[in-house]
Design an enzyme around this catalytic site. Structure first.
Site, short mmCIF file in Angstrom:
data_model
loop_
_atom_site.label_atom_id
_atom_site.label_comp_id
_atom_site.label_asym_id
_atom_site.label_seq_id
_atom_site.Cartn_x
_atom_site.Cartn_y
_atom_site.Cartn_z
N ASP A 447 71.15 24.67 100.78
CA ASP A 447 70.09 25.72 101.58
C ASP A 447 69.01 24.99 101.81
O ASP A 447 68.41 23.96 101.33
CB ASP A 447 70.09 26.88 100.72
CG ASP A 447 70.03 28.01 101.52
OD1 ASP A 447 69.76 28.17 102.51
OD2 ASP A 447 70.13 29.20 100.80
N ASP A 511 72.86 35.19 107.43
CA ASP A 511 72.73 35.96 106.13
C ASP A 511 73.36 37.53 106.14
O ASP A 511 73.60 38.05 105.16
CB ASP A 511 71.33 35.96 105.30
CG ASP A 511 70.95 34.60 104.59
OD1 ASP A 511 71.99 33.98 104.32
OD2 ASP A 511 69.90 34.54 104.02
#
Ligand code: GLA
Length: 714
Positions: A447, A511
């Site tokens: 990430d 997301d």
């Protein structure tokens, strides 16, 4: 010297005009035939009040060559040597690889400015054109490079541009404009590719669609700052250009030093966006290291437990996942020192003994005991101000004003670790290497959760160097642990480009798991990436990003045409949901070879609020399509679906791939063929020609519902 170079593959020609010791792209587009045309034929006239000789944009446009638009190279030596004039010294073609790529290699110099520029244009067997450029300081003293872009001309009939934009949870939305005189610039200044990054800058014949129209598009394979533009000059010449966006003083080339620009990918199509994407997809699929194993069904723990790590709960989750047919179980954020929420801990890459008293081994063994691969979340480029590592090494935080200067604004309570600092880089490498050595980890969700607007190393702008340091970190970890797959996540789709994909195996496209949002996000991402590289998860019924509620069938079908997974507390499923999900997972497993290898198709559906897209096998023996209703239809009954890409001379059995969700169908509006298929399991048999030209009648579905069509040649 020769006056032209000519590359030709898969319906694309590139003609370089090499007269006047320059290089100009006389043509990049449809095939012009076997014989290289005479470049002199393309020379235009001059304007009434203009240069004495006609001016055509050079491959690297320069004012010294009469280009009045944005230059392709800019820089200076303390203010001097500001206007390079590149002179072609060498030009040749070579065969780039056994697969049939051809390459034009060009060398330019400017003795007065002390520069050498190398350009390689590689036309792949699939017709994708790669542009690689570098500039070397051959003069005395430092040369400050400001710009080295790749510029390609498009013809005047390209009257409409397309680029993408977005933000967190809403990535890759398409926007179109008429191309007028002037410059439309999309720049990314996020220190990462960015949620609003355009992925492609395209120009096409007005109204170009998925299947029709000519399209020219560029993509920059780079994960730092970047610029993309479409520019129509006053004389009507139109160019597309992309390049790295360099910060003030960032690239100061010492004598003999070289700046290598990121690779630019250029796709031309005469068959609309699908044709453009097909070239990207086939190039991506032919790369070394493209995932070659079936893309495993994923369960990611994030939306199931967030930061609440508990061995008992996670073991139960693993049991429920295995029972559904999950193949990869990914433990998300929250496992390392002090990380109970997003304010602390980044950089302290040690398993937290408070939460994991026996390390990760009990969970890893449980997961693997159930036959699943174990994956782990990391965010290696970041450092929390509240972390042990930041307290011990405050100078490892990247700062604009030197090692002890002010910090940048915090974002999600975090800063960036200065990976240009060899000690910081070595620490992060050691931590990741240790984790990968200690545990049998098959997958890293890598990430990167913040914009990095003023990255600095020792007081100089360092976005360029930081990006290369991240690449090096990934490259060396992969070399040390070749079996580990890596996902590029950046608060969702904030880092999607072919630079990062040179060292990762898929992207987390967004997301948001809201299936409606995902429809457009995945459509945009798929313009360059084939579906096997796009992670897509079935989330809970009500999306945590939008609070929209969708039936499972719509959520599942949305994730099916990608790398499928779940991000949901699957311990809590009702029996019906569990069966339905099991069925979808089995269907995904049975069809992923097709979805992940076939040709992506989209249907133009003007005047409707629906979409149809899917995959056709290269031998046209099978196809899978999703028919998705996005909003209420302006028409009572849906327009017939003209299915592209099939063999007109073969017949196909047409049937729903998955049982049609009864909640999806509006008021019994079901065409006869589908009624029969549902009632008796008898598929309709129709020729590819009829399906393409007349089309398939469709049921009226409620908005935000979908169905899958399966076509098999008989
Ligand atoms: C980012 C990612 C999410 C999740 C969280 C964890 O937002 O995009 O998928 O991993 O971080 O903190």
């Amino acid at each position: 010297m020769i006056d032209r170079l000519y590359l030709r593959a898969a319906g694309v020609s590139v003609l370089l005009d090499l007269r006047d010791a320059d290089a100009r792209v006389a043509h990049w587009g449809a095939d012009l035939g076997e014989q290289a045309p005479d470049p002199a034929f393309f020379a235009g006239g001059t304007g009434a009040s203009s240069f004495d000789a006609p001016v055509t944009a050079s491959l690297i446009p320069q004012p010294a060559r009469g280009w009045r638009g944005t230059p392709g190279i800019e820089g200076n030596r303390s203010g001097r040597s500001f206007s390079p004039r590149l002179v072609l010294q060498d030009a040749r073609t070579e065969s780039a690889d056994p697969a049939g790529s051809q390459r034009a290699v060009l060398v330019f110099t400017d003795d007065a400015s002390g520069l050498r520029v190398d350009v390689a244009l590689t036309l792949g067997a699939d017709g994708l054109l790669l542009v690689d450029q570098s500039v070397t300081n051959t003069g005395t003293g430092t040369y400050g490079l400001d710009v080295l872009d790749a510029t390609l001309p498009v013809p005047a009939q390209a009257g409409e541009s397309l680029d993408l934009t977005g933000h967190w949870s809403r990535e890759k939305h398409q926007q179109r404009r008429r191309i007028d005189q002037g410059t439309w610039v999309r720049s990314g200044r996020h220190g990462r590719t960015g949620h609003d990054s355009t992925l492609i800058i395209a120009a096409g014949t007005p109204g170009f669609g998925w299947r029709d129209g000519e399209v020219w598009a560029l993509h920059l394979g780079w994960s730092g700052d970047h610029t993309s533009r479409v520019e129509r000059a006053g004389d009507g010449q139109t160019v597309l250009a992309v390049g790295e966006l360099l910060h003030s003083g960032e690239v100061a080339l010492a004598e003999g030093e070289t700046y290598v620009a990121p690779t630019v990918y250029a796709s031309y199509s005469r068959d609309g966006l699908d044709g453009m994407s097909a070239r990207f997809h086939s190039w991506v699929r032919a790369r070394d290291g493209h995932p070659s194993t079936p893309r495993p069904v994923v369960l990611n723990t994030w939306e199931a437990v967030y930061f609440n790590h508990d061995l008992g709960v996670l073991s139960e989750l693993a049991d429920a996942a295995a029972d559904l047919g999950v193949e990869r179980f990914v433990l998300d954020d929250g496992w390392f020192l002090g990380r109970r929420d997003d304010t602390t801990g980044l950089g302290d890459w040690f398993v937290d003994p408070d939460v994991w008293p026996n390390g990760l081994t009990p969970l890893v063994e449980h997961v693997r005991g159930k036959g699943m691969q174990f994956g782990l979340w990391v965010e290696p480029e970041m450092i929390s101000e509240d972390s042990r590592v930041a307290r011990e090494h405050p100078d490892w935080i990247s700062r604009p004003d030197g090692r002890h200067g002010r910090m940048s604004l915090p974002w999600r309570h975090q800063q960036v670790i200065d990976l240009v600092n060899p000690d910081a880089w070595a620490y992060v490498f050691e931590r990741l290497d240790a984790l990968l050595s200690e545990y049998p980890i098959g997958f890293l969700k890598w990430d990167q959760n913040r914009d990095q607007l003023e990255l600095g190393h020792d007081g100089r702008a360092s976005t360029h160097e930081q990006t290369l340091a991240v690449y090096r970190l990934l490259d060396e970890l992969r070399a040390a642990h070749p079996g580990v797959e890596i996902e590029s996540c950046s608060s969702g789709g904030g880092r999607v480009d072919l630079g990062i994909l040179g060292r990762t195996d898929r992207v987390w496209a967004s997301d948001t798991n809201d299936a409606l949002e995902r429809q457009s996000i995945q459509r945009g991402t798929g313009l360059v990436l084939p579906p096997e590289l796009i992670g897509s998860h079935v989330g809970p019924g009500t999306s945590h990003t939008t609070r929209r509620t969708h039936d499972l069938s719509f959520r599942a079908i949305t994730s099916l045409f990608a790398h499928f997974g779940m991000e949901w507390d699957v311990r809590t499923l009702g029996e019906g949901e569990r069966d339905q999900l099991r069925e979808v997972i089995a269907f995904y497993k049975a069809n992923r070879d097709l979805i992940h290898s076939g040709r992506a198709v989209h249907v133009d559906r003007p005047g409707t609020e629906d979409a149809a897209y899917g995959t056709v096998a290269h031998d046209r023996s099978r196809a899978l399509l999703a028919y998705v209703v996005l909003a209420t239809s302006p028409n009572e009954t849906p327009a017939r679906l003209r299915i592209p890409g099939l063999d007109p001379d073969r017949h196909y059995r047409v049937a729903p791939g998955l049982p049609v969700d009864p909640h999806a169908v509006a008021f019994g509006a079901v065409p006869v063929w589908l009624k029969d298929a549902i009632a008796s399991g008898e598929a309709a048999v129709v020729s590819g020609r009829v399906l393409a030209e007349a089309g398939l009648p469709l049921p009226a579905l409620h908005p935000e519902h979908a169905m899958v069509l399966e076509l098999v040649a008989v």
